[in-house]
Write a protein that holds these residues in place. Structure first.
Motif, short mmCIF file in Angstrom:
data_model
loop_
_atom_site.label_atom_id
_atom_site.label_comp_id
_atom_site.label_asym_id
_atom_site.label_seq_id
_atom_site.Cartn_x
_atom_site.Cartn_y
_atom_site.Cartn_z
N SER A 1 -3.15 -26.72 5.33
CA SER A 1 -1.96 -25.92 5.60
C SER A 1 -1.22 -25.57 4.31
N ILE A 2 -1.03 -26.61 3.47
CA ILE A 2 -0.29 -26.40 2.21
C ILE A 2 -1.06 -25.42 1.31
N PHE B 1 -3.10 -23.11 2.10
CA PHE B 1 -3.01 -21.74 2.61
C PHE B 1 -1.66 -21.10 2.26
N ILE B 2 -0.59 -21.85 2.52
CA ILE B 2 0.75 -21.30 2.27
C ILE B 2 0.93 -20.96 0.80
N MET C 1 -1.00 -18.00 -0.34
CA MET C 1 -0.35 -16.79 0.14
C MET C 1 0.82 -16.41 -0.76
N GLU C 2 1.44 -17.41 -1.36
CA GLU C 2 2.59 -17.17 -2.24
C GLU C 2 2.12 -16.76 -3.63
N ALA D 1 8.05 -25.40 5.49
CA ALA D 1 7.33 -24.67 4.43
C ALA D 1 8.33 -24.00 3.49
N GLU E 1 3.92 -23.74 11.29
CA GLU E 1 4.71 -22.84 10.44
C GLU E 1 3.81 -21.83 9.74
N THR E 2 2.70 -22.37 9.26
CA THR E 2 1.76 -21.48 8.55
C THR E 2 1.25 -20.40 9.49
N PHE F 1 -7.02 -23.57 11.92
CA PHE F 1 -5.66 -24.11 12.02
C PHE F 1 -5.40 -24.69 13.40
#
Lengths: 123, 909
Positions: free
Chosen positions: A18-19, A21-22, A25-26, A110, B488-489, B504
């Protein structure tokens, strides 16, 4: 100037996913590691600008990793954000003592995490 | 009685015996002495008078002789003067008449010289008084012619020595005799050693006088000197020393005095004896009164004097009787009050015993005086330790001091004061409770009460639940954090690829699974905690079985007796009885059908198994048993299986051949660990200690022992039984007992009592006395094994024994056998004390004293019985000592010594 490099370290693959991916994306260049030993190895190789470090990990916990990183002069500029499930102030204090720059308690949003990262390094 | 015992009678200032002796002796002797003295003086005066008169008479006779002599001289002189030859010579008309004068001189031997002095020549004057010159007496006579014209003087000298011869026969002892002297005190004749008496008033008389420390008697007569003008020119005295005069009287008086003294001694002895006769009943009354007032109200005074003293004794006995009656009534009331107190105490004891809180009571000196069983368990104290030790040794000292200080400061008589306290103990326990002041009778601070609970030992299940609860956030945080992040993602990046989205969502599902797994675990822990076991109570399994059998109506149950003792079990009795009823009913319905059900109890491997058996093949489903529901009124129904488990028990069935058994097992009470015990199993009574202990206990150094107050000392009363009395000829100890006396009370709790193997046969004649036979001592320890234990038991206490020399010898011989030092504690002997206190009474054997003091000996000639009797006698004797000025150990020993010495001395007469 290339992308800023971030090393995310956590023993739970799902949150790591998850981290990663986020942050990607940033616009950060994201590397991951699953334990303390692994983290040190990757950090040595990629020289990240920032490390997201989980406290509870097999083979060297977060504090130990942070302490070892801080002993090295060539990684003095590397920022460290500790991630932990422990919310007590005592833990936070311990983290800052071993040289962490910031502290984020799980579960985190996030947006919070990104804000803290942005305050330290621009993507 | 206590007030009497403490009162000290005023010390006797006068002795009645002495007064009696003095008065009786005085009565008999004084008149005699006065009479004798009067007689003596009268006789002495008479003797003096007779002697004096004799002396005076003698003096008179001498004086007459002297006068006669002097007259002769005068006549001689006058005759000479009248001769014409003399006148002629003096007038100058004739020559000196030498022949005439010399013949005159020779006619009187005493004349030493005659001279004629004509007028006008010196010393020619005539004189009327004789002149004493040297050893001579000169007598001058005026010579005149017939016409009276003075012609001259005739001088005749006499030798005074000559006069002396006149008194020669007067020998009156040394220095006595006759003496001639002038009124001027000039001695004319007589022994110069003779003292001169004072001059008598009358012409003739007798006097007594003293000179040079001697006393004299003297007869005195005045004499006119030849030619003298006054009749008292000279004095003649016959002097006699009084000692000579009274010599006989004195010697007779000395004999009389000797007999008088003999008489006085005789009378005094008689008076002593009479005083003794008078005193005996009085002393008897005094002694009896002492025993009545201090030791034994039932003692009666026996006096058979038949007089007023006997009446006094009778009246005294009557008083004692009335007193005893009143005392009896009082005792009854006290007994009643004591009983009430005992009930209260028992109630308190029960409350304390069953209290789930620990209770510790301490005195003002912070010494523990009471500890309930729960407190012992929490504090990990054994049954006997803890009492008497300082609070600060049990609880953290500084913390305790802090609270006590606050408590003391804030305490106000008549007000409740309590301090909330928390005490962490070294062993990890955490106590929480309240500390408060125990008020004394006068409202003062008498001690402290601490009630506490152990916070640190929750139940096993509770602890597990608590731990689960504590760990839960940790366990939940991870999955929650991951899920949140994943969600959230997904929300933020809806544009992500379907493939990624799928990844996910899968991850999310995984996290949800983990989450629910952890929640389930928590639920499980909570359930286990809720379903914890019931508090267990040690119970008699047989009683519970009976209870169950009785409650089940219409079923024949036969309880088989195994004969083995069945230990108590740990169980919650009500549910257990209900469980057994349930089993019996089930067996009745499904099995037996009218056949009797056998039941028995057996001990197996730390458990007690109750077995119910029916002698027929079982038709029902054994698994059904587990799920049978117990539903007591007012409670949630509970399956039988769970009820049994809640009681830490087990339930199973067994089919063997044609019989079917249901077994229920429970844990034995003894098999439960100490920690488990804290859950609610408490055995034993709280110890009640003498509440005198509220006063801080004095601590004696050994050297201070002798000066310590007798009442404060610890004593051990010892008695031994032996194979015989000839210790030096091989007789040995066969039993020894010790009884402790503390604070003036016999401590029944700590008794030392053991048979001893003498290592020899016990002679039959001694078996008759103590009834200890050989077979009884064969398994007993030897004296050398017992001795060190006894020494340890005695510690620093003062030893007490009746006829202590014997018991001490036994102990010393044991010390020698064991190769250990002799016991050197101070020893008091009740035999000596009794001698010293009641030396007038005969009989100081244990029986005699016990009878006098009203002490009953239970088990005479058993060492324990004798020791116990000696202890009570000793305590009684102890109460008599302060009245004799004996308060310390040193004084007691001196007191015994003094009286023993006296007794030894009297025994020699």
């Amino acid at each position: 100037m290339g992308k800023k490099k971030i090393l995310a370290v956590d023993d739970e693959p799902n949150i790591l996913m998850s981290i990663e991916f986020i942050l990607e994306m940033e616009g950060y260049e994201v590397h991951t590691a699953r334990d303390g030993e692994d983290a040190l190895e990757v950090a040595e190789r990629v020289r990240p600008d920032l490390i997201l470090l989980d406290v509870n990990m097999p083979r060297k916990d977060g504090y130990e990793v942070c302490r070892l990183l801080r002993e090295r002069a060539d990684m003095a500029g590397t920022k460290v954000i500790m991630l932990t499930a422990k919310g007590q102030t005592l833990e936070k204090k311990k983290g800052l003592e071993v040289g962490a720059d910031e502290y984020v308690t799980k579960p985190f949003s996030a947006e919070d995490l990104l804000e803290k990262i942005r305050a330290m390094i621009e993507p | 009685m206590t007030a009497d015992q403490e009162a000290r009678p005023p010390r006797r200032k006068k002795s009645l015996r002495h007064r009696l002796i003095v008065s009786l002796t005085g009565l008999a002797v004084l008149p005699l002495i006065v009479a004798m003295a009067a007689l003596f003086f009268v006789v002495r005066d008479d003797v003096g008078g007779i002697h004096g008169s004799q002396l005076a008479q003698e003096a008179g006779q001498f004086a007459d002789r002297l006068r006669g002599e002097l007259q002769r001289y005068h006549q001689t002189a006058a005759a000479l003067a009248a001769l014409p030859e003399v006148r002629g010579y003096l007038s100058g008309s004739a020559p000196f008449p030498k022949e005439l004068l010399s013949s005159a001189r020779q006619s009187i031997p005493m004349i030493t010289g005659i001279d004629l002095v004509p007028a006008g020549r010196p010393a020619g004057q005539g004189s009327s008084t004789p002149l004493v010159s040297g050893k001579n007496l000169e007598y001058r006579l005026a010579v005149t012619d017939p016409n009276g014209k003075p012609l001259g003087v005739l001088v005749i000298s006499y030798a005074l020595e000559g006069l002396q011869q006149l008194f020669a026969p007067s020998q009156k002892g040394k220095p006595g005799g006759a003496v001639l002297f002038t009124d001027g005190g000039q001695r004319l004749a007589g022994d110069p050693g003779i003292p001169l008496p004072p001059l008598a008033e009358s012409e003739t008389g007798w006097v007594t006088f003293g000179s040079g420390g001697e006393s004299y008697l003297a007869g005195v007569t005045a004499v006119r000197a030849p030619g003298g003008t006054v009749p008292r020119d000279w004095f003649l005295a016959v002097v006699q020393p009084a000692s000579q005069a009274f010599g006989h009287l004195y010697s007779v008086s000395r004999q009389v005095a000797f007999f008088v003294i003999l008489f006085v001694i005789l009378v005094a002895a008689l008076a002593w004896w009479m005083a003794d006769q008078y005193m005996r009943p009085i002393l008897e009354i005094r002694r009896g009164a002492e025993i009545i007032s201090r030791i034994n109200l039932d003692h009666r005074i026996k006096v058979d004097a038949g007089d007023e003293i006997e009446e006094l004794a009778i009246e005294f006995n009557l008083m004692a009787e009335n007193l005893a009656r009143a005392y009896g009534e009082l005792e009854g009331r006290v007994r009643e009050a004591t009983r009430t107190l005992q009930e209260e105490r028992n109630r308190l004891a029960t409350v304390l015993r069953t209290m789930v809180d620990g209770v510790v009571v301490a005195n003002e000196a912070e010494e523990t005086i009471l500890m309930n069983p729960r407190a012992r368990i929490i504090l990990g104290r054994g049954y006997t330790s803890g009492i008497g030790s300082a609070l600060s040794r049990i609880f953290p000292g500084e913390r305790l001091g802090f609270h006590l200080k606050r408590l003391r400061r804030g305490w106000d008589p008549g007000r409740e004061a309590a301090e909330e306290v928390v005490f962490p103990l070294r062993d990890g326990k955490l106590l929480k409770g309240s500390l408060s002041v125990v008020p004394g009778t006068a409202g003062e601070q008498a001690g402290f009460l601490l009630v506490f609970r152990d916070l640190s030992t929750p139940t096993e299940e509770g602890a597990r639940f608590e731990e689960t609860l504590r760990e839960m956030p940790q366990l939940l945080r991870g999955p929650v954090a991951t899920s949140r992040s994943l969600v959230e993602t997904l929300q933020r990046h809806r544009e992500m690829s379907a493939e990624k989205q799928q990844a996910f969502l899968t991850a999310l599902a995984e996290e949800m699974d983990r989450l629910s797994g952890r929640v389930t675990a928590m639920e499980e822990a909570a359930r286990t905690a809720r379903e914890s076991r019931w508090p267990a109570i040690p119970s008699n399994p047989r009683e519970l079985l009976d209870e169950a059998v009785v409650s089940v109506a219409g079923l024949a149950v036969e309880i088989e007796e195994s004969g083995d003792p069945i230990p108590p079990v740990l169980v919650e009795p009500f549910s257990w009885v209900a469980s057994m009823e349930c089993v019996l009913e089930w067996l009745g319905q499904r099995g037996a059908g009218g056949l009797p059900i056998g039941a028995n109890l057996r001990v197996e491997d730390g458990t007690v198994v109750t077995t119910f058996r029916v002698k027929c093949p079982f038709a029902g489903d054994p698994a059904e048993l587990e799920t049978l529901e117990l539903s007591p009124e007012g409670e949630e129904p509970l399956p039988l299986g769970e009820t049994v488990r809640k009681n830490r028990g087990e339930l199973w069935t067994r089919s063997c051949g044609d019989s079917f058994e249901v077994r229920l097992a429970l844990m034995q009470a003894g098999a439960v660990s100490e920690g488990r015990r804290a859950d609610g199993l408490i055995e034993g009574e709280p110890e009640f200690y003498n509440f005198d202990l509220f006063l801080p206990r004095p601590v004696f150094e050994r050297e201070e022992l002798l000066n310590a107050n007798l009442a404060d000392l610890d004593y051990v009363v010892v008695d031994t039984e032996t194979t015989g009395l000839q210790l030096s000829q091989g007789d040995k100890v066969i039993s020894i007992s010790g009884i402790r006396i503390r604070r003036g009370r016999v401590q029944n709790a700590g008794i030392f009592n053991t048979l001893v193997n003498p290592g020899r046969l016990i002679p039959p004649e001694s078996v008759e006395i103590h009834h200890i036979e050989d077979y009884m001592v064969t398994g007993a320890p030897s004296m050398s094994e017992v001795y060190p234990q006894f020494v340890e038991y005695v510690g620093d206490a003062v030893l007490v024994a009746h006829n202590a020399a014997f018991d001490k010898k036994c102990l010393d011989m044991a010390a020698a056998e064991a190769g250990l030092p002799q016991i050197d504690n101070p020893i008091l002997d009740t035999l000596f004390l009794s001698y010293a206190l009641h030396q007038e009474i005969e009989g100081h054997s244990l029986e005699a004293i016990a009878a006098r003091m009203g002490v009953t000996i239970e088990g005479r000639h058993t060492s324990l019985g004798d020791a116990r009797a000696t202890a009570h006698i000793f305590l009684d004797l102890l109460t008599l000592l302060p009245a004799r000025g004996v308060r310390t150990l040193a004084e007691a020993k001196a007191f015994c010594d003094r009286h023993l010495l006296l007794r030894w001395q009297t025994s020699r007469f």
